[in-house]
Enzyme design. Sequence first.
Site, short mmCIF file in Angstrom:
data_model
loop_
_atom_site.label_atom_id
_atom_site.label_comp_id
_atom_site.label_asym_id
_atom_site.label_seq_id
_atom_site.Cartn_x
_atom_site.Cartn_y
_atom_site.Cartn_z
N TRP A 99 0.80 -1.22 0.00
CA TRP A 99 0.00 0.00 0.00
C TRP A 99 0.83 1.27 0.00
O TRP A 99 0.29 2.36 -0.14
CB TRP A 99 -0.90 0.02 1.25
CG TRP A 99 -0.16 -0.39 2.49
CD1 TRP A 99 -0.13 -1.64 3.05
CD2 TRP A 99 0.71 0.41 3.31
NE1 TRP A 99 0.70 -1.66 4.15
CE2 TRP A 99 1.22 -0.41 4.33
CE3 TRP A 99 1.11 1.76 3.28
CZ2 TRP A 99 2.10 0.05 5.31
CZ3 TRP A 99 1.98 2.22 4.25
CH2 TRP A 99 2.47 1.38 5.24
N LYS A 139 -3.14 -7.93 -7.91
CA LYS A 139 -3.89 -7.87 -6.64
C LYS A 139 -3.30 -6.73 -5.82
O LYS A 139 -2.21 -6.84 -5.27
CB LYS A 139 -3.74 -9.20 -5.89
CG LYS A 139 -4.90 -9.59 -5.01
CD LYS A 139 -5.18 -8.64 -3.85
CE LYS A 139 -4.27 -8.83 -2.68
NZ LYS A 139 -4.49 -7.81 -1.62
N GLU A 184 10.33 -8.49 -3.74
CA GLU A 184 10.91 -7.22 -3.27
C GLU A 184 10.34 -6.98 -1.89
O GLU A 184 9.14 -6.71 -1.74
CB GLU A 184 10.60 -6.10 -4.26
CG GLU A 184 11.31 -6.36 -5.59
CD GLU A 184 11.22 -5.22 -6.60
OE1 GLU A 184 10.54 -4.23 -6.34
OE2 GLU A 184 11.84 -5.37 -7.66
N GLN A 235 7.37 5.32 5.51
CA GLN A 235 6.79 4.09 4.95
C GLN A 235 7.38 3.83 3.56
O GLN A 235 6.68 3.84 2.55
CB GLN A 235 5.26 4.22 4.92
CG GLN A 235 4.67 4.46 6.32
CD GLN A 235 3.24 4.96 6.28
OE1 GLN A 235 2.37 4.33 6.86
NE2 GLN A 235 2.99 6.07 5.64
N CYS A 279 10.33 1.30 1.69
CA CYS A 279 11.17 0.13 1.90
C CYS A 279 12.66 0.48 1.91
O CYS A 279 13.45 -0.08 2.63
CB CYS A 279 10.88 -0.91 0.83
SG CYS A 279 11.12 -0.27 -0.84
N GLU A 285 12.33 -3.89 10.77
CA GLU A 285 11.76 -2.79 9.99
C GLU A 285 10.54 -2.21 10.73
O GLU A 285 9.59 -2.94 11.02
CB GLU A 285 11.33 -3.31 8.61
CG GLU A 285 10.82 -2.24 7.69
CD GLU A 285 10.29 -2.81 6.38
OE1 GLU A 285 9.53 -3.78 6.42
OE2 GLU A 285 10.63 -2.27 5.32
#
Length: 494
Positions: free
Chosen positions: A166, A190, A265, A296, A298, A395
């Site tokens: 998201w 999806k 990923e 937010q 990665c 994380e």
Amino acid sequence: MNEAQVLAPSTRPASPTGAVRWCVDHVIDGLERSSARRFTVLSPIDERPIAEVAAGQAPDVDAAVDAARRAFPAWAALGPQGRAPLLNAFAQRVRSCLDELAATETLDNGSLLAANRARMVPRAAENIAYFARHALTLHKDVGSTPETIDEVLYDPAGVVGIIVPWNAPIMLSTWRLGPALAGGNTVVLKPAEWAPLTSGLLARLALEAGIPPGVFNVVQGLGETAGAALASHPGLARLAFTGSVETARLVGRAAAANIVPCSFELGGKSPLIVFEDADLDDAVKVAVQQYANAGQVCLAGTRLLVAAPIARRFAQRFQELASSLVVGDPRELGCQVGPLITRQHLERVEGFVERARLAGARCLIGGYRHEAGPLHFAPTLMTDVEQDMEIVQNEVFGPVLTLQTFDSEEHAIELANGTRYGLAASVFSTDPERCGRVSSRLVAGTVWVNCFYVRNLAAPFGGSRHSGVGREGGEFSFDFYCDVKTVQTRRAPG
Ligand code: NAD
């Protein structure tokens, strides 16, 4: 989110600009298809419901994979030359729908409107256009032998499943969609249930651009139902997953049963290393940028590793600059830090900070909910942390950084490489030899030297260790999305 939150069908709202109708259903074989079950999407800006989206189940996934399978032969037969004009038209539709896509993404996931307009939506268009161009030039020269002429062909593989998170849906879905389609495959996407709204718009733009029905399908729904059904579908030729390590384990297990190759990923805990000879202003500026998208991201360099002799000066300047950050409504132009995605995620982030405090860490800045909105968390920098603490090892995926110091180059590398992740790293130093030495020893898919978040679509991207499996970008993407085939033809005698 769970089944208890699945609600009854309701109306289909317009995008924030009012210019387009959102697509809150699945897009299968060119048609918008509803589901009896729906889930409510709340905007992270104020936690108000903004849409009720179709909650796909296994039969919806079956229908989408079937549509993609039927569309595959004709799409593959077009070849890169035939697909390029359609994909370019798709990219152009994305560019011309910039306002609606950017505003929808902001309302849906709380990301900055200015960033979506300036970077994310243009990058989504480029993800499609770049790979369409690149597919025209695909070749691999492995050298022929005296006996044979050797060719390498990139054959379309079939139906590609794409599952995205998201935090940047439009950019991350097109990063997989672009090369998958350019390589001659058809797709079932999806999206994440916490930010599903731009995916349906994308599918509609593809159809408007002339991409045939069934080539690009979207199944909306929860991870444990729609996501799980896609990951375990025997009709897939490839599965591209972006998300957390924990979900990747489930997805990988499901795909393995059908021998479906996966590209993962995943998460990161990237180091940002500042040596004593670094341009300090530059390094501090980039360190503060790690609060982008409320952390937010990665790739975020969430572990600041600073040479001991300059640590005090670094912390002071960091504190000054970070205190000027504008935390607020992501729709406003000056906003620099928006909300976290959901209340559940806010509580998760808070939990990390609380446990770190109990373990002896200190918040140099932040460490609390911010009054700007119900889901805002203040930019936080934690000091007095040890390498084995949870806050350093795991994380957080929020606006929470840690600061550690090092005594030597060796020590910096040891700290940098001392987690289970290996997505990215940044190195700040004015000594080119040191930069070269350190970069070569860091475990990371990408190392930025005296810069951050520079992306070149031709360069390989991906994570080492638990940050991912495989590399995508340029030809690396086609190595994954295509069936790479060698044709060796015996030379005519004489
Ligand atoms: P997540 O793993 O919870 O969900 C990702 C996707 O998987 C969603 O679409 C979700 O619905 C789906 N899903 C959930 N359970 C599933 C199941 N059992 N089977 C199939 N699909 C399932 O991750 P998230 O919270 O949405 O995203 C945050 C994570 O994504 C972070 O770890 C972040 O670092 C990572 N991420 C990585 C990159 C990268 O390029 N490496 C980019 C962005 C985000």
